[in-house]
Design an enzyme around this catalytic site. Structure first.
Site, short mmCIF file in Angstrom:
data_model
loop_
_atom_site.label_atom_id
_atom_site.label_comp_id
_atom_site.label_asym_id
_atom_site.label_seq_id
_atom_site.Cartn_x
_atom_site.Cartn_y
_atom_site.Cartn_z
N ILE A 204 -2.79 6.20 -1.27
CA ILE A 204 -3.48 6.63 -0.05
C ILE A 204 -3.86 5.37 0.71
CG2 ILE A 204 -5.63 7.69 0.85
CD1 ILE A 204 -3.78 9.81 -0.33
N HIS A 205 -3.34 5.18 1.90
CA HIS A 205 -3.76 3.99 2.65
C HIS A 205 -3.80 4.19 4.16
CE1 HIS A 205 0.57 3.38 3.13
NE2 HIS A 205 0.21 2.82 4.27
N ARG A 206 -3.28 5.31 4.67
CA ARG A 206 -3.24 5.51 6.12
C ARG A 206 -4.64 5.49 6.72
NH1 ARG A 206 1.84 5.05 8.13
NH2 ARG A 206 3.21 5.95 6.60
N ARG A 237 -6.49 -1.83 1.48
CA ARG A 237 -7.21 -1.13 2.55
C ARG A 237 -8.13 -0.05 1.98
NH1 ARG A 237 -7.14 1.13 7.84
NH2 ARG A 237 -5.55 -0.23 8.69
#
Ligand code: UD1
Length: 356
Positions: A204-206, A237
């Site tokens: 998960i990084h968006r 992130r």
């Protein structure tokens, strides 16, 4: 003939690997420029080492910053690089800030620009990547499309004359690495004492999922309640945003782990019960590996994975839980991402286009 490739973020290093090989095989000079957008060794150096790319020829060392600061620093630095090398082509990859900066800089210097992975659209204007794609496609001279859907999007935007369907270069490298790791135990499975087939791999990084503390808490909570261990390969992130928001990335079923090198990721994905991700590349890799994917987004650019049943979109905790426990999709022979030989076509297209 000389090609300058500009890369800066993890997925671009993966795409660069087959291109570098094909460029050298064609006897063409290849200058690799790393913008420095990703600087952590596990997001950068390991890809150059494991995928046999060698070291970049030029490193701009731009690092992190707001979109304007990061993109502007790249723009300022690239003029001199392009001026020194005066390539026949600048090749830009995907949809990051490094992509749009290099495309804009080259276009303004009247150096031909080719965009690899052109024509992908999410139609979500909240995504920074969507702006990067659209602006890069309209600035570029040659649009190297991975899929027929991408070709159609470009035609709709009036860009058909500059478009060539080449296939997906990530498929090239994925097939090679899949065959290398086949039959070998996954390092992640061994390290964490996991049962093959009894865990999920998550990334998960968006910005849409990480930058709003409430949204991040909802996603992490959803993963923590799944029915099997969820190994979150945590991008810097998400680690930074979670720390700032006080969200635990290890809770319930959820176990945070550092990002993996590419061969280790592929091995871990192959032995998993499924992938949960908001990454573009991993959705497609899951499909190509025959691993069911659940995508934590409201839309995807890789619509073929959805149409063929190997990917579902899931936004709420309940949808994520339903996604990972759905029945196994029907096997398919469809090959929307090409035959694993896209990089050779890319180089041939660049050579041919120079002669016209
Ligand atoms: C970028 C791309 C995204 C791509 C992703 C793959 C843009 C707008 N986004 O997102 O399309 O899917 O790469 O990974 O170009 N950071 C580190 N170390 C690093 C790199 C980043 O700690 O090596 C941290 C910094 O706090 C930085 C944050 O991660 O501010 C975000 O990095 P950034 O390059 O802005 O975007 P990504 O989220 O990596």
């Amino acid at each position: 003939m000389k090609i300058v490739s500009v890369v800066g973020a993890r997925p671009q290093f993966v795409k660069l690997a087959p291109i570098h090989k094909a460029v050298l095989a064609a006897g063409v000079e290849h200058v690799i420029v790393h913008t420095g957008q990703h600087y952590d060794p596990m997001l950068s150096d390991v890809f150059f080492e494991d995928l046999g790319i060698g070291a970049p020829d030029v490193h701009l060392g731009v690092g992190s910053g707001s979109h304007g600061v990061q993109t502007g620093a790249m723009l300022a630095a690239l003029d001199a690089v392009f001026d020194e090398h005066r390539p026949d082509w600048v090749l830009v990859y995907g949809d990051t800030n490094s992509t749009v900066a290099a495309a804009l800089s080259a276009a303004k210097m009247h150096i031909p620009v080719a965009h690899l992975e052109a024509g992908l659209r999410s139609f979500n204007r909240r995504m920074p990547e969507e702006h990067n794609r659209v602006m890069t496609d309209h600035a570029a001279d040659l649009l190297l499309a991975p899929t027929q859907v991408a070709v159609d999007h470009l035609a709709t935007e009036g860009l058909a004359a500059r478009t060539v369907l080449v296939g997906d270069v990530m498929t090239d490298v994925l097939f090679e690495v899949r065959d290398e790791v086949a039959g070998r135990p996954s390092a992640l499975v061994e390290e964490l004492g996991l049962e093959p087939g009894a865990y999920y791999v998550a990334t998960i990084h968006r910005a849409e999922n990480t930058d709003d503390p409430q949204r991040l808490a909802e996603v992490a909570g959803g993963l923590a309640h799944l029915d099997k261990p969820v190994i979150l390969l945590a991008h810097p992130r998400v680690v930074a945003r979670a720390a700032a928001a006080g969200v635990e990335l290890t809770q319930g079923s959820l176990i945070a782990h550092t990002p993996l090198a590419y061969p280790d990721l592929i091995a871990a994905a192959l032995s998993s019960a499924g992938i949960v991700t908001d990454s573009g590349g991993l959705q497609k890799e899951a499909f190509l590996l025959g691993v069911p994917c659940t995508t934590v987004r409201t839309e995807t650019e890789w619509v073929e994975t959805i149409e063929l049943g190997w990917n579902v979109l899931a936004n709420t905790s309940a949808e994520i839980a339903a996604g990972v426990t759905r029945p196994r999709p029907v096997e398919t022979d469809a090959a929307p991402y090409g035959d694993g030989h896209a990089a050779g076509r890319v180089v041939q297209t660049l050579l041919d286009a120079r002669r016209v």
